[in-house]
Scaffold this motif. Structure first.
Motif, PDB file in Angstrom:
ATOM      1  N   THR A   1       6.746  -5.840  -6.620  1.00 49.96           N
ATOM      2  CA  THR A   1       7.318  -7.096  -7.117  1.00 49.96           C
ATOM      3  C   THR A   1       8.315  -7.715  -6.144  1.00 49.96           C
ATOM      4  O   THR A   1       8.297  -8.928  -5.930  1.00 49.96           O
ATOM      5  CB  THR A   1       8.007  -6.830  -8.470  1.00 49.96           C
ATOM      6  OG1 THR A   1       6.988  -6.396  -9.378  1.00 49.96           O
ATOM      7  CG2 THR A   1       8.680  -8.067  -9.034  1.00 49.96           C
ATOM      8  N   ASP A   2       9.182  -6.893  -5.535  1.00 51.52           N
ATOM      9  CA  ASP A   2      10.207  -7.495  -4.663  1.00 51.52           C
ATOM     10  C   ASP A   2       9.571  -8.147  -3.437  1.00 51.52           C
ATOM     11  O   ASP A   2       9.984  -9.228  -3.010  1.00 51.52           O
ATOM     12  CB  ASP A   2      11.297  -6.481  -4.282  1.00 51.52           C
ATOM     13  CG  ASP A   2      10.747  -5.232  -3.610  1.00 51.52           C
ATOM     14  OD1 ASP A   2       9.521  -5.014  -3.656  1.00 51.52           O
ATOM     15  OD2 ASP A   2      11.548  -4.475  -3.026  1.00 51.52           O
TER      16      ASP A   2
ATOM     17  N   THR B   1       7.917 -11.471  -4.545  1.00 51.15           N
ATOM     18  CA  THR B   1       8.919 -12.508  -4.813  1.00 51.15           C
ATOM     19  C   THR B   1       9.402 -13.115  -3.494  1.00 51.15           C
ATOM     20  O   THR B   1       9.474 -14.336  -3.358  1.00 51.15           O
ATOM     21  CB  THR B   1      10.097 -11.901  -5.607  1.00 51.15           C
ATOM     22  OG1 THR B   1       9.555 -11.296  -6.782  1.00 51.15           O
ATOM     23  CG2 THR B   1      11.122 -12.943  -6.003  1.00 51.15           C
ATOM     24  N   ARG B   2       9.675 -12.259  -2.514  1.00 54.19           N
ATOM     25  CA  ARG B   2      10.094 -12.756  -1.189  1.00 54.19           C
ATOM     26  C   ARG B   2       9.006 -13.610  -0.572  1.00 54.19           C
ATOM     27  O   ARG B   2       9.258 -14.659   0.014  1.00 54.19           O
ATOM     28  CB  ARG B   2      10.368 -11.553  -0.265  1.00 54.19           C
ATOM     29  CG  ARG B   2      11.839 -11.154  -0.253  1.00 54.19           C
ATOM     30  CD  ARG B   2      12.170 -10.286   0.946  1.00 54.19           C
ATOM     31  NE  ARG B   2      11.440  -9.025   0.905  1.00 54.19           N
ATOM     32  CZ  ARG B   2      11.048  -8.341   1.990  1.00 54.19           C
ATOM     33  NH1 ARG B   2      11.317  -8.785   3.191  1.00 54.19           N
ATOM     34  NH2 ARG B   2      10.403  -7.198   1.879  1.00 54.19           N
TER      35      ARG B   2
ATOM     36  N   THR C   1       6.610  -1.023  -8.105  1.00 49.06           N
ATOM     37  CA  THR C   1       7.865  -1.021  -7.347  1.00 49.06           C
ATOM     38  C   THR C   1       7.601  -0.563  -5.925  1.00 49.06           C
ATOM     39  O   THR C   1       6.543  -0.004  -5.628  1.00 49.06           O
ATOM     40  CB  THR C   1       8.891  -0.075  -7.990  1.00 49.06           C
ATOM     41  OG1 THR C   1       8.254   1.201  -8.151  1.00 49.06           O
ATOM     42  CG2 THR C   1       9.361  -0.582  -9.339  1.00 49.06           C
TER      43      THR C   1
END
Ligand code: KIV
Length: 268
Positions: free
Chosen positions: A188-189, A192-193, A267
């Protein structure tokens, strides 16, 4: 009656600019294209997932351009105003010239844009398509046509270098003229970036809640795909009494940000 095209790439760009999420679902025939488009889904994907879902194969590799043309024609007959995106199947975009020829065939069949899987090596083809009036969506992350290269359907971009290359690919593809990006099975991170780093709308699947849009395979979200359900899929038929209700619930949950929830995400 010829359906009116209501959703355009401009509509999707405006939604991204307004911070409003949109949804995409696969469909492979006229009846489901009608149901999906009238339930408020903005983008219909005629995905090469039809190889697994309709043909019962264990990958998308056996799907041919003739299969994709046929199913795109079927979807175009039932569609009521959604944007139709059609997949270029495995082996159908090895050179820029072959990509143009096969993309033109999909556009003649009723697609509004085509999707292909891969990174910076596709820039020349993306540029050629854009010059010829064919909008493109570039699919990054887990690209199922490369399943044998990856050694299975695995989350991508967990290592720092792989994530860096993916972010750079997105920039290069955007510069080459890609209209949309699709990101599959990444943490997810990173997703998003990735979404924040480009101007074009980003559609995610197994990429968390930070993308501009979500896509699912219709049969997966209706709970009719045999076998194990991937982590990122929610069965929207649960608690619904009709397919139309399930599709509307999906569209609403994407819009409100309720889907994907934490249990559907990966993650780093
Ligand atoms: O073919 C397909 O349905 C796809 C989705 C999994 C994004 O490419």
């Amino acid at each position: 009656m010829v359906p009116t095209l209501n959703i355009t790439l401009n509509s999707l760009r405006k939604l991204k600019a307004a911070g409003e999420k949109f949804s995409c679902l696969t469909a492979y025939d006229a009846a489901f294209a009608h149901t999906v488009s009238t339930a408020g889904i903005e983008v219909i994907l005629v995905g090469d997932s039809l190889g697994m879902v309709l043909q019962g194969r264990d990958s998308t590799l056996p799907v041919t351009i003739e299969d994709m043309i046929y199913h795109t024609q079927c979807v175009a007959q039932g569609n009521q105003g959604a944007l139709i995106m059609a997949d270029l199947p495995f082996g159908s975009y090895a050179t820029a010239e072959q990509t143009l020829e096969n993309s033109a065939a999909l556009m003649r069949a009723g697609a509004h844009l085509v999707k292909l899987e891969g990174g910076r090596w596709l820039c020349e083809s993306v540029r050629l398509l854009a010059q010829n009036g064919i909008p493109v969506c570039a699919h990054l992350g887990l690209t199922p046509q490369s399943v044998h290269l990856f050694g299975g359907f695995k989350v991508q971009g967990r290592e720092h270098e792989a994530a860096r290359v993916m972010l750079e690919d997105a920039q290069l593809l955007e510069q080459a003229g890609t209209a949309l990006l699709l990101l599959e099975c990444v943490p997810t991170d990173l997703a998003t970036r990735f979404t924040e780093s480009v101007h074009v709308p980003v559609i995610g699947i197994g990429a968390g809640a930070g993308t501009d849009a979500q896509v699912l395979v219709l049969h997966d979200m209706l709970g009719v795909t045999p076998g194990r359900r991937p982590r990122f899929v929610k069965n929207f038929m649960e608690g619904q009494s009709s397919i139309e209700g399930a599709i509307k619930a999906y569209a609403e949950d994407v819009k409100s940000g309720q889907f994907p929830a934490e249990e559907h995400q990966f993650t780093s």
